[in-house]
Design a protein around this motif. Structure first.
Motif, PDB file in Angstrom:
ATOM      1  N   THR A 121      40.421 -20.666  -0.761  1.00 13.25           N
ATOM      2  CA  THR A 121      39.140 -19.959  -0.872  1.00 13.25           C
ATOM      3  C   THR A 121      38.546 -19.725   0.500  1.00 13.25           C
ATOM      4  O   THR A 121      38.591 -20.605   1.373  1.00 13.25           O
ATOM      5  CB  THR A 121      38.137 -20.774  -1.722  1.00 13.25           C
ATOM      6  OG1 THR A 121      38.722 -21.056  -3.002  1.00 13.25           O
ATOM      7  CG2 THR A 121      36.843 -20.014  -1.911  1.00 13.25           C
ATOM      8  N   SER A 134      27.911 -18.638 -10.696  1.00  9.08           N
ATOM      9  CA  SER A 134      28.314 -17.633 -11.675  1.00  9.08           C
ATOM     10  C   SER A 134      28.913 -18.324 -12.878  1.00  9.08           C
ATOM     11  O   SER A 134      29.243 -19.515 -12.847  1.00  9.08           O
ATOM     12  CB  SER A 134      29.329 -16.662 -11.063  1.00  9.08           C
ATOM     13  OG  SER A 134      29.698 -15.653 -11.981  1.00  9.08           O
ATOM     14  N   LYS A 177      29.676 -23.329  -6.830  1.00  2.00           N
ATOM     15  CA  LYS A 177      31.120 -23.495  -6.722  1.00  2.00           C
ATOM     16  C   LYS A 177      31.570 -24.307  -5.504  1.00  2.00           C
ATOM     17  O   LYS A 177      32.756 -24.597  -5.365  1.00  2.00           O
ATOM     18  CB  LYS A 177      31.801 -22.119  -6.701  1.00  2.00           C
ATOM     19  CG  LYS A 177      31.595 -21.291  -7.962  1.00  2.00           C
ATOM     20  CD  LYS A 177      32.295 -21.877  -9.162  1.00  2.00           C
ATOM     21  CE  LYS A 177      32.340 -20.902 -10.332  1.00  2.00           C
ATOM     22  NZ  LYS A 177      31.033 -20.729 -10.987  1.00  2.00           N
ATOM     23  N   ALA A 236      32.874 -15.061 -15.516  1.00  2.00           N
ATOM     24  CA  ALA A 236      33.337 -13.975 -14.639  1.00  2.00           C
ATOM     25  C   ALA A 236      32.218 -13.015 -14.267  1.00  2.00           C
ATOM     26  O   ALA A 236      32.486 -11.899 -13.810  1.00  2.00           O
ATOM     27  CB  ALA A 236      34.508 -13.221 -15.261  1.00  2.00           C
ATOM     28  N   GLU A 247      38.689 -23.794 -11.920  1.00  2.00           N
ATOM     29  CA  GLU A 247      37.296 -24.138 -12.207  1.00  2.00           C
ATOM     30  C   GLU A 247      37.254 -25.500 -12.895  1.00  2.00           C
ATOM     31  O   GLU A 247      38.155 -25.835 -13.672  1.00  2.00           O
ATOM     32  CB  GLU A 247      36.640 -23.108 -13.147  1.00  2.00           C
ATOM     33  CG  GLU A 247      36.608 -21.692 -12.632  1.00  2.00           C
ATOM     34  CD  GLU A 247      35.441 -21.424 -11.701  1.00  2.00           C
ATOM     35  OE1 GLU A 247      34.654 -22.354 -11.431  1.00  2.00           O
ATOM     36  OE2 GLU A 247      35.333 -20.275 -11.239  1.00  2.00           O
ATOM     37  N   VAL A 283      29.046 -16.325  -1.520  1.00  2.00           N
ATOM     38  CA  VAL A 283      30.175 -15.619  -2.127  1.00  2.00           C
ATOM     39  C   VAL A 283      31.459 -16.379  -1.817  1.00  2.00           C
ATOM     40  O   VAL A 283      31.577 -17.042  -0.770  1.00  2.00           O
ATOM     41  CB  VAL A 283      30.262 -14.172  -1.581  1.00  2.00           C
ATOM     42  CG1 VAL A 283      31.499 -13.454  -2.106  1.00  2.00           C
ATOM     43  CG2 VAL A 283      28.999 -13.380  -1.941  1.00  2.00           C
ATOM     44  N   VAL A 306      40.196 -11.746  -5.319  1.00  2.00           N
ATOM     45  CA  VAL A 306      39.089 -11.720  -6.267  1.00  2.00           C
ATOM     46  C   VAL A 306      37.842 -12.204  -5.538  1.00  2.00           C
ATOM     47  O   VAL A 306      37.882 -13.223  -4.836  1.00  2.00           O
ATOM     48  CB  VAL A 306      39.384 -12.606  -7.488  1.00  2.00           C
ATOM     49  CG1 VAL A 306      38.186 -12.632  -8.441  1.00  2.00           C
ATOM     50  CG2 VAL A 306      40.624 -12.112  -8.228  1.00  2.00           C
ATOM     51  N   LYS A 339      33.862 -13.433  -5.909  1.00  2.00           N
ATOM     52  CA  LYS A 339      32.999 -14.033  -6.924  1.00  2.00           C
ATOM     53  C   LYS A 339      31.702 -14.525  -6.293  1.00  2.00           C
ATOM     54  O   LYS A 339      31.718 -15.048  -5.174  1.00  2.00           O
ATOM     55  CB  LYS A 339      33.674 -15.258  -7.563  1.00  2.00           C
ATOM     56  CG  LYS A 339      35.070 -15.066  -8.085  1.00  2.00           C
ATOM     57  CD  LYS A 339      35.624 -16.394  -8.571  1.00  2.00           C
ATOM     58  CE  LYS A 339      37.056 -16.285  -9.049  1.00  2.00           C
ATOM     59  NZ  LYS A 339      37.590 -17.595  -9.506  1.00  2.00           N
ATOM     60  N   ARG A 355      41.079 -11.254 -15.970  1.00  2.00           N
ATOM     61  CA  ARG A 355      40.050 -12.156 -16.494  1.00  2.00           C
ATOM     62  C   ARG A 355      40.445 -12.601 -17.894  1.00  2.00           C
ATOM     63  O   ARG A 355      40.805 -11.783 -18.733  1.00  2.00           O
ATOM     64  CB  ARG A 355      38.697 -11.444 -16.512  1.00  2.00           C
ATOM     65  CG  ARG A 355      38.204 -11.058 -15.130  1.00  2.00           C
ATOM     66  CD  ARG A 355      37.108 -10.013 -15.175  1.00  2.00           C
ATOM     67  NE  ARG A 355      37.577  -8.747 -15.747  1.00  2.00           N
ATOM     68  CZ  ARG A 355      36.882  -7.621 -15.738  1.00  2.00           C
ATOM     69  NH1 ARG A 355      35.681  -7.594 -15.182  1.00  2.00           N
ATOM     70  NH2 ARG A 355      37.383  -6.516 -16.273  1.00  2.00           N
ATOM     71  N   THR A 409      32.171 -10.865 -10.882  1.00  2.00           N
ATOM     72  CA  THR A 409      33.495 -11.021 -10.277  1.00  2.00           C
ATOM     73  C   THR A 409      34.217  -9.673 -10.234  1.00  2.00           C
ATOM     74  O   THR A 409      34.164  -8.910 -11.195  1.00  2.00           O
ATOM     75  CB  THR A 409      34.322 -12.037 -11.091  1.00  2.00           C
ATOM     76  OG1 THR A 409      33.682 -13.315 -11.034  1.00  2.00           O
ATOM     77  CG2 THR A 409      35.733 -12.155 -10.543  1.00  2.00           C
ATOM     78  N   TRP A 410      34.871  -9.398  -9.111  1.00  2.00           N
ATOM     79  CA  TRP A 410      35.603  -8.142  -9.001  1.00  2.00           C
ATOM     80  C   TRP A 410      36.836  -8.305  -8.125  1.00  2.00           C
ATOM     81  O   TRP A 410      36.978  -9.286  -7.402  1.00  2.00           O
ATOM     82  CB  TRP A 410      34.717  -7.012  -8.485  1.00  2.00           C
ATOM     83  CG  TRP A 410      33.868  -7.330  -7.281  1.00  2.00           C
ATOM     84  CD1 TRP A 410      32.668  -7.978  -7.278  1.00  2.00           C
ATOM     85  CD2 TRP A 410      34.158  -7.008  -5.911  1.00  2.00           C
ATOM     86  NE1 TRP A 410      32.183  -8.079  -5.994  1.00  2.00           N
ATOM     87  CE2 TRP A 410      33.063  -7.484  -5.138  1.00  2.00           C
ATOM     88  CE3 TRP A 410      35.197  -6.340  -5.269  1.00  2.00           C
ATOM     89  CZ2 TRP A 410      33.001  -7.337  -3.739  1.00  2.00           C
ATOM     90  CZ3 TRP A 410      35.142  -6.188  -3.887  1.00  2.00           C
ATOM     91  CH2 TRP A 410      34.053  -6.682  -3.143  1.00  2.00           C
ATOM     92  N   ARG A 411      37.696  -7.319  -8.257  1.00  2.00           N
ATOM     93  CA  ARG A 411      39.012  -7.363  -7.608  1.00  2.00           C
ATOM     94  C   ARG A 411      39.022  -6.430  -6.412  1.00  2.00           C
ATOM     95  O   ARG A 411      38.446  -5.339  -6.440  1.00  2.00           O
ATOM     96  CB  ARG A 411      40.049  -6.936  -8.648  1.00  2.00           C
ATOM     97  CG  ARG A 411      41.486  -7.015  -8.247  1.00  2.00           C
ATOM     98  CD  ARG A 411      42.317  -6.740  -9.500  1.00  2.00           C
ATOM     99  NE  ARG A 411      43.744  -6.667  -9.236  1.00  2.00           N
ATOM    100  CZ  ARG A 411      44.659  -6.554 -10.198  1.00  2.00           C
ATOM    101  NH1 ARG A 411      44.274  -6.493 -11.458  1.00  2.00           N
ATOM    102  NH2 ARG A 411      45.938  -6.493  -9.881  1.00  2.00           N
TER     103      ARG A 411
END
Length: 286
Positions: free
Chosen positions: A109, A139, A93, A142, A258, A169, A133, A135, A207, A145-147
């Motif tokens: 970011t 990846s 990314k 998703a 993305e 990350v 979020v 990430k 998501r 990926t978590w909140r």
């Protein structure tokens, strides 16, 4: 008659319904297209005129192996779409940082390197993000990926620590616009805008992927958003045969979330002419 492979993965050996639309579209142009599992030892890759990366949806779990396979195809003189240099650039990314440096509007970011020690509550406070979020930097769909939020960051610290022990990350603010107005996916085939869909998450989620209850509907983006997506494509360091620009509208402009150049769902079934457009772009190069 040229023969190409539509590369997939072991859990989807015959492709999905969307990618199968390419088989008759290519046959009409004199190109034989067959599904092939990318890591299968039974495929004679050297006998092919090209390999189109499609549903290789486990590549992010085995990135070094996947990229080594791409390199073997290149050494054998097999044409790969998208080109190997673009696949290598797009698989991490950090490409978002490159595009931002080229003037593309991207989501703010915080980039965290593997092995870093990062205080998650302090990061959110410093950034001014109530919700965010987290990430993995390598990846897809998703995965991983978590909140998090200022209320849960202390409890989430151990989860971030585990992620940083495994890889790079990224942390971004949670954008409510994704749930409210939706996330645009604009498809470019053969270097030109083809069609678009508007994706939305399930109620209460963030998501947009189908695995999490998301949905997608054909939609025509406003000219200003389409122009912003075209600007993203011009900023790419190469010429992708296919590309999906995913973004959200903020203050009237498209903000890139993305840029998918490896194995994006191309929503060919959402536009009756899309498979033919991509087939013609392939035929011009084989």
């Amino acid at each position: 008659m040229p023969r190409i492979a539509l590369a997939t993965y072991a859990k989807l050996p015959t492709l999905n319904d969307d990618d199968r639309l390419l088989v008759p579209a290519l046959a009409a142009l004199g190109v034989t297209a067959v599904p092939a599992v990318w890591d299968s030892s039974d495929v004679c890759w050297d006998d092919l005129q090209g390999v189109l990366i499609r549903s290789s949806w486990d590549y992010h779990l085995r990135a070094p192996e996947f990229l080594a396979w791409i390199a073997r195809l290149e050494r054998a003189g097999v044409t790969v779409w998208n080109p190997g240099d673009l696949l290598r650039w797009n698989h991490h990314k950090r490409y978002l940082r490159d595009l931002a440096a080229r003037g593309v509007a991207t989501v703010p970011t915080r980039w965290l390197a593997r092995g870093d020690e990062v205080d998650l509550p302090a990061l959110l406070t410093e950034a001014g993000w109530r919700e965010a979020v987290v990430k993995p930097a390598v990846s897809a769909s998703a995965f991983g990926t978590w909140r998090t939020s200022t209320q849960t960051a202390i409890a989430d610290q151990a989860r971030l620590d585990r992620m940083l022990s495994a890889g790079d990350v990224m942390v971004q603010p949670l954008l409510p616009e994704v749930a409210d107005a939706g996330e645009w996916s604009m498809l470019f085939l053969g270097g030109r805008f083809s069609h678009a869909v508007l994706k939305r998450p399930a109620p209460g989620d963030y998501r947009v992927q189908w695995e999490f209850g998301g949905s997608a509907a054909s939609a025509a983006p406003p000219d200003r958003l389409r122009a912003d997506a075209e600007h993203v494509i011009t900023a790419v360091p190469g010429d992708p045969l296919y590309a999906r620009v995913d973004g959200v509208e903020l203050e009237g402009r498209l903000v890139l979330m993305e840029l998918e150049l490896i194995e994006p769902h191309l929503f060919l079934g959402w536009d009756a002419a899309a498979a033919g457009r991509l087939a013609r772009a392939i035929r011009e190069t084989v």
